[in-house]
Scaffold this active site. Sequence first.
Site, PDB file in Angstrom:
ATOM      1  N   TYR A 118      -3.444  27.428  47.656  1.00 41.55           N
ATOM      2  CA  TYR A 118      -4.739  26.960  47.140  1.00 41.55           C
ATOM      3  C   TYR A 118      -4.788  25.432  47.061  1.00 41.55           C
ATOM      4  CZ  TYR A 118      -5.434  31.835  45.613  1.00 41.55           C
ATOM      5  OH  TYR A 118      -5.571  33.197  45.562  1.00 41.55           O
ATOM      6  N   LYS A 165       8.759  35.148  48.483  1.00 41.16           N
ATOM      7  CA  LYS A 165       8.866  35.864  49.760  1.00 41.16           C
ATOM      8  C   LYS A 165       9.702  34.992  50.693  1.00 41.16           C
ATOM      9  CE  LYS A 165       7.536  39.276  52.535  1.00 41.16           C
ATOM     10  NZ  LYS A 165       7.722  40.724  52.329  1.00 41.16           N
ATOM     11  N   ASP A 198       6.120  41.679  47.526  1.00 37.75           N
ATOM     12  CA  ASP A 198       5.581  43.010  47.842  1.00 37.75           C
ATOM     13  C   ASP A 198       6.286  44.087  47.036  1.00 37.75           C
ATOM     14  OD1 ASP A 198       7.803  42.229  49.299  1.00 37.75           O
ATOM     15  OD2 ASP A 198       7.231  43.270  51.136  1.00 37.75           O
ATOM     16  N   ASP A 222      -1.856  34.775  41.293  1.00 40.89           N
ATOM     17  CA  ASP A 222      -3.261  35.162  41.163  1.00 40.89           C
ATOM     18  C   ASP A 222      -3.392  36.669  41.332  1.00 40.89           C
ATOM     19  OD1 ASP A 222      -6.012  34.958  40.962  1.00 40.89           O
ATOM     20  OD2 ASP A 222      -6.303  34.208  42.999  1.00 40.89           O
ATOM     21  N   ASP A 226      -3.800  39.770  38.205  1.00 40.72           N
ATOM     22  CA  ASP A 226      -4.928  40.705  38.136  1.00 40.72           C
ATOM     23  C   ASP A 226      -4.435  42.146  38.183  1.00 40.72           C
ATOM     24  OD1 ASP A 226      -6.777  38.622  38.010  1.00 40.72           O
ATOM     25  OD2 ASP A 226      -8.151  39.581  39.420  1.00 40.72           O
TER      26      ASP A 226
HETATM   27 MG    MG Z   1      -8.301  35.524  39.864  1.00 35.79          MG
END
Ligand code: MG
Length: 316
Positions: A118, A165, A198, A222, A226
């Site tokens: 990001y 990862k 993963d 992120d 969630d």
């Molecule tokens: Mg979010």
Amino acid sequence: MGFAVTFISGDGIGAEVIPAAQQVLEALRLPVDIQHAEAGFATFEQRGSALPDDTLRLCENSSAVLFGATQSPMAKVAGYNSPILQLRRHFDLYANLRPARRGDIDMLIVRENTEGLYSHREHVSEDGRTAIAERVITEKASRRIVQTACEMAMKRRRKLTIVHKANVLKETCGLFREAAFDVVNQFPDLTVDEMLVDSCAMRLVMTPEGFDVLVTTNLFGDILSDLAAGLTGGLGLAPSANVGTGVPVFEPVHGSAPDIAGHGIADPRATILSLGLLLNHLGFVEQATRITEAAYHTEHTGNTAQTTQAIIRALG
Ligand code: MG
Ligand code: NAI
């Protein structure tokens, strides 16, 4: 000594859940002065800025900020910048803390908030057929996020999982992983393990009670946070903290919920839990624990005022 805390309702249900949190705070009679400030899309429409200077000055002069939610326009609007993103940048709030609790599940996801995928470094080839995003990982940002995670874990069950990862993203996740293992060396009392992202996603679903603190890069954090919110009651129960260099900002994970705004039915618990994180940060640990327990143990009846009153009664 008293503290000043800035409350920003923002848009939509922010104007319902922030006053709910204020009632809870006032019920505790702590030496905390509440000051109110404006931000959000409605503020942008009225005043030409989503985060006016007077709001920023109030925030700068506070010990912490409690933020409701803002509505972001679907299409790009010239001059509009998300106030929460502005606050994160202004105060260099590099760590996003996302606790998730329900039954035996009690975890904290510590997400790097400033770089990774990001970093806004995307470009498209001349023919428009290839798009590339750069994933920026720095040693400095990796070290400080892991340092924060270690400090949090020391105050909890002293277990830290480093999520990456590095088997595929050898350079970026490799650097993050190396920095992480170097920092954890300074915390010999922690139990540390590592997990590929993963596999971590699967284990979060299958055995979430095995986790204490997880630390990871921006995009992974992120998504996983969630997922963790989904496991533990959804948006109504998902609080967050943005901490780092400057004034910390606490906020529910949910948005302005325009579909229910104005009906008095928003679940105030995520914001009240965020207030709990704020008070804990200011050192009011006992009161923060009371708020947190009360919020987690109160059902949302579908009426903001009733749920808030029930939480205040449960404070004892
Ligand atoms: Mg979010
Ligand atoms: P949202 O989180 O506002 O709502 C998603 C769904 O969950 C809606 O059906 C809503 O009614 C429900 N919901 C959310 N919070 C609730 C609560 N406390 N009690 C009961 N129900 C609740 O996400 P959505 O609809 O994608 O976005 C709406 C607006 O909020 C957009 O403008 C978006 O940009 C903004 N947004 C702002 C955030 C922030 O301020 N940090 C975060 C997420 C979205």
